[in-house]
Design a protein around this motif. Structure first.
Motif, PDB file in Angstrom:
ATOM      1  N   ASN A 314       0.844  -1.408  -0.007  1.00 48.72           N
ATOM      2  CA  ASN A 314       0.085   0.028  -0.178  1.00 48.72           C
ATOM      3  C   ASN A 314       0.859   1.237  -0.072  1.00 48.72           C
ATOM      4  O   ASN A 314       0.493   2.304  -0.637  1.00 48.72           O
ATOM      5  N   ASN A 315       2.026   1.154   0.673  1.00 49.40           N
ATOM      6  CA  ASN A 315       2.965   2.448   0.836  1.00 49.40           C
ATOM      7  C   ASN A 315       3.965   2.476  -0.361  1.00 49.40           C
ATOM      8  O   ASN A 315       4.066   3.542  -0.882  1.00 49.40           O
ATOM      9  N   TYR A 316       4.124   1.496  -0.940  1.00 53.56           N
ATOM     10  CA  TYR A 316       5.120   1.440  -2.007  1.00 53.56           C
ATOM     11  C   TYR A 316       4.878   1.140  -3.467  1.00 53.56           C
ATOM     12  O   TYR A 316       5.588   1.421  -4.427  1.00 53.56           O
ATOM     13  N   LEU A 317       3.619   0.325  -3.696  1.00 50.96           N
ATOM     14  CA  LEU A 317       3.285   0.064  -5.025  1.00 50.96           C
ATOM     15  C   LEU A 317       1.799   0.426  -5.591  1.00 50.96           C
ATOM     16  O   LEU A 317       1.682   0.766  -6.764  1.00 50.96           O
ATOM     17  N   HIS A 318       0.860   0.864  -4.623  1.00 45.78           N
ATOM     18  CA  HIS A 318      -0.304   1.029  -4.611  1.00 45.78           C
ATOM     19  C   HIS A 318      -0.376   2.703  -5.360  1.00 45.78           C
ATOM     20  O   HIS A 318       0.649   3.551  -5.077  1.00 45.78           O
ATOM     21  N   PRO A 319      -1.271   2.882  -6.424  1.00 46.52           N
ATOM     22  CA  PRO A 319      -0.977   4.208  -6.965  1.00 46.52           C
ATOM     23  C   PRO A 319      -1.611   5.410  -6.173  1.00 46.52           C
ATOM     24  O   PRO A 319      -1.290   6.327  -6.369  1.00 46.52           O
ATOM     25  N   LYS A 320      -2.054   4.854  -5.094  1.00 46.70           N
ATOM     26  CA  LYS A 320      -2.655   5.967  -4.133  1.00 46.70           C
ATOM     27  C   LYS A 320      -1.347   6.518  -3.324  1.00 46.70           C
ATOM     28  O   LYS A 320      -1.668   7.733  -3.011  1.00 46.70           O
ATOM     29  N   ASN A 321      -0.374   5.997  -3.240  1.00 40.95           N
ATOM     30  CA  ASN A 321       0.739   6.443  -2.634  1.00 40.95           C
ATOM     31  C   ASN A 321       1.874   6.576  -3.537  1.00 40.95           C
ATOM     32  O   ASN A 321       2.886   7.133  -3.098  1.00 40.95           O
ATOM     33  N   PHE A 322       1.928   6.026  -4.902  1.00 38.43           N
ATOM     34  CA  PHE A 322       3.309   5.762  -5.530  1.00 38.43           C
ATOM     35  C   PHE A 322       3.877   7.276  -5.996  1.00 38.43           C
ATOM     36  O   PHE A 322       5.058   7.349  -5.848  1.00 38.43           O
ATOM     37  N   ILE A 323       3.038   7.862  -6.815  1.00 36.73           N
ATOM     38  CA  ILE A 323       3.821   9.314  -7.123  1.00 36.73           C
ATOM     39  C   ILE A 323       3.659  10.276  -5.863  1.00 36.73           C
ATOM     40  O   ILE A 323       4.895  10.900  -5.938  1.00 36.73           O
ATOM     41  N   GLN A 324       2.938  10.226  -5.019  1.00 35.79           N
ATOM     42  CA  GLN A 324       3.119  10.999  -3.708  1.00 35.79           C
ATOM     43  C   GLN A 324       4.305  10.835  -3.044  1.00 35.79           C
ATOM     44  O   GLN A 324       4.989  11.797  -2.616  1.00 35.79           O
ATOM     45  N   ARG A 325       4.769   9.548  -2.831  1.00 36.11           N
ATOM     46  CA  ARG A 325       5.964   8.966  -2.300  1.00 36.11           C
ATOM     47  C   ARG A 325       7.328   9.690  -2.857  1.00 36.11           C
ATOM     48  O   ARG A 325       8.043   9.926  -2.454  1.00 36.11           O
ATOM     49  N   ILE A 326       7.180   9.515  -4.389  1.00 34.89           N
ATOM     50  CA  ILE A 326       8.244   9.844  -5.148  1.00 34.89           C
ATOM     51  C   ILE A 326       8.514  11.265  -4.779  1.00 34.89           C
ATOM     52  O   ILE A 326       9.465  12.031  -4.691  1.00 34.89           O
ATOM     53  N   LEU A 327       7.393  12.210  -4.953  1.00 31.79           N
ATOM     54  CA  LEU A 327       7.627  13.651  -4.822  1.00 31.79           C
ATOM     55  C   LEU A 327       7.859  13.913  -3.351  1.00 31.79           C
ATOM     56  O   LEU A 327       8.784  14.993  -3.162  1.00 31.79           O
ATOM     57  N   SER A 328       7.382  13.268  -2.768  1.00 31.12           N
ATOM     58  CA  SER A 328       7.654  13.730  -1.099  1.00 31.12           C
ATOM     59  C   SER A 328       9.300  13.525  -0.871  1.00 31.12           C
ATOM     60  O   SER A 328       9.858  14.094  -0.279  1.00 31.12           O
ATOM     61  N   LYS A 329       9.553  12.278  -1.523  1.00 34.22           N
ATOM     62  CA  LYS A 329      11.120  11.911  -1.336  1.00 34.22           C
ATOM     63  C   LYS A 329      11.867  12.673  -1.787  1.00 34.22           C
ATOM     64  O   LYS A 329      13.317  13.083  -1.423  1.00 34.22           O
ATOM     65  N   THR A 330      11.373  13.597  -3.053  1.00 30.79           N
ATOM     66  CA  THR A 330      12.711  14.566  -3.677  1.00 30.79           C
ATOM     67  C   THR A 330      12.457  15.836  -3.582  1.00 30.79           C
ATOM     68  O   THR A 330      13.157  16.397  -3.203  1.00 30.79           O
ATOM     69  N   LEU A 331      11.196  16.170  -3.822  1.00 33.80           N
ATOM     70  CA  LEU A 331      10.866  17.596  -3.859  1.00 33.80           C
ATOM     71  C   LEU A 331      10.101  18.235  -2.785  1.00 33.80           C
ATOM     72  O   LEU A 331       9.692  19.334  -2.797  1.00 33.80           O
ATOM     73  N   GLY A 332       9.493  17.285  -1.853  1.00 36.55           N
ATOM     74  CA  GLY A 332       8.897  17.778  -0.747  1.00 36.55           C
ATOM     75  C   GLY A 332       7.287  17.463  -1.271  1.00 36.55           C
ATOM     76  O   GLY A 332       7.064  16.859  -2.332  1.00 36.55           O
ATOM     77  N   ASP A 333       6.286  17.785  -0.451  1.00 40.08           N
ATOM     78  CA  ASP A 333       4.917  17.688  -0.853  1.00 40.08           C
ATOM     79  C   ASP A 333       4.745  18.449  -1.917  1.00 40.08           C
ATOM     80  O   ASP A 333       4.128  20.017  -1.560  1.00 40.08           O
ATOM     81  N   ILE A 334       4.291  18.269  -3.017  1.00 40.83           N
ATOM     82  CA  ILE A 334       4.195  19.033  -4.279  1.00 40.83           C
ATOM     83  C   ILE A 334       2.764  18.731  -4.883  1.00 40.83           C
ATOM     84  O   ILE A 334       2.490  17.438  -5.213  1.00 40.83           O
ATOM     85  N   LYS A 335       2.246  19.736  -5.285  1.00 44.56           N
ATOM     86  CA  LYS A 335       1.069  19.321  -6.082  1.00 44.56           C
ATOM     87  C   LYS A 335       0.801  20.614  -7.091  1.00 44.56           C
ATOM     88  O   LYS A 335       0.485  21.830  -6.685  1.00 44.56           O
ATOM     89  N   SER A 336       1.186  20.182  -8.163  1.00 46.43           N
ATOM     90  CA  SER A 336       1.230  21.232  -9.278  1.00 46.43           C
ATOM     91  C   SER A 336       0.963  20.923 -10.669  1.00 46.43           C
ATOM     92  O   SER A 336       0.962  19.513 -10.914  1.00 46.43           O
TER      93      SER A 336
END
Length: 336
Positions: A314-336
């Motif tokens: 759920n944390n690493y594979l599911h689409p509900k978290n996949f892109i959000q985790r990538i963005l949080s890991k790299t750029l911070g919490d981004i929505k744009s």
């Protein structure tokens, strides 16, 4: 925010549909572009003037030069290569999400592109009525949301790779070892456990060398396999192409199954032995499989491991978290 891929392929489904899910959840315009300059196993996400590269290659070899990008996420990443701007992409799974709605977001030119034709047909075939392929993507909404106890049932459906179909001698030997492990693991599980279902896809090679453990081909479609997977508790996995994990292990995790696997030779975030999986000592240690299964069966430990894996997926594979985790890991919490 824009996602760029070379074309629609099964290897891009996880990235595409995760991006689609993220855009829908955050009410962002779904901007998908095609560019053949991007590697066939790669994808590029542009966000806030940063460029993130996704490398879905089966091989530890980099599909592109990491230094061309701000962040480089790679499947099949060796630990020695995890440095500077390079991060693990973890396991990969071929899934979809609202495929018909996804198709409605594509332009006419994208829909009629001959290179996208096969995946367009698969996306249209939501109920698998007229396609029957191992590359069909199951809608993530059909995956289980909690684990079930099936009494410790064991599953290992696999296939062989013909060594004679490859010119490289090292690859021939790798395939011979892989085939031996798969054949002998099926045989020893079948002999040791009544509560198990194992077998090989019935191709020409398996028909010649392992007729005692052949599967019914009708049961090997993704639709049939995923329906069966829900009824089991422990999944056996081994390295796929290039001695790196294939899709199978990610499927086990999303279904909340305990896992017995050959050694993992790639970097996977927060994925630990005895918590998420039981590890065999070598690529050839099929004789250790029963012992690992017995360990998971003792005290119903497979239920604890299965729950750990459902949470991890759920944390690493599911689409509900996949892109959000990538963005949080790299750029911070981004929505744009």
């Amino acid at each position: 925010m824009k996602l760029i891929i070379p074309r629609l392929t099964p290897h891009h489904n996880m990235l595409i549909f995760s991006f689609f899910h993220y855009c829908e959840e955050n009410k962002i315009i779904f901007d998908l572009k095609f560019d053949t300059k991007v590697s066939l196993s790669g994808g590029v996400l542009e966000v806030n003037n940063k460029i993130i590269y996704f490398d879905y290659s089966d091989s530890p070899v980099f599909a592109d030069n990491p230094y061309k990008y701000n962040y480089y996420f790679k499947r099949s990443l060796r630990e020695i290569d995890e440095k500077e701007n390079v991060y693990p992409l973890n396991f990969q799974v071929n899934y979809s999400y609202k495929s018909l709605l996804f198709l409605s977001k594509l332009s006419y030119k994208q829909l009629v592109d001959k290179y996208n034709r096969i995946e367009i047909i698969r996306a249209l075939d939501y109920f698998n009525a007229f396609t029957n392929s191992s590359h069909n993507a199951m809608d993530i909404r059909k995956f289980p949301k909690e684990i079930m106890d099936n009494g410790g049932k064991i599953l290992f459906y696999t296939r062989l790779w013909n060594p004679d179909n490859h010119p490289d001698e090292d690859e021939k030997e790798r395939r011979r070892q892989q085939n031996e492990f798969r054949i002998e693991s099926c045989r020893i599980i079948k002999k040791s456990f009544k509560n198990a279902s194992v077998g090989l896809f019935p191709d020409n090679l398996s028909l010649n060398i392992a007729t005692d453990i052949l599967l019914n081909e009708k049961k090997t479609s993704k639709k049939e396999y995923f329906g069966l997977l829900k009824q089991f508790d422990i999944g056996i996995a081994d390295d796929g192409l290039k001695d790196t994990p294939g899709w199978k292990i990610g499927e086990y995790l999303l279904f909340g199954k305990a896992v017995v696997t050959t050694p993992l030779n790639v970097s996977i975030e927060n994925f630990y032995e005895h918590i998420n999986y039981e590890k065999l000592s070598t690529r050839n240690s099929f004789n250790e499989v029963p012992e690992k299964i017995e360990y998971l069966l003792s005290g119903n430990k497979y239920l604890e491991v299965g729950k750990n894996n459902l949470d991890w997926s759920n944390n690493y594979l599911h689409p509900k978290n996949f892109i959000q985790r990538i963005l949080s890991k790299t750029l911070g919490d981004i929505k744009s």
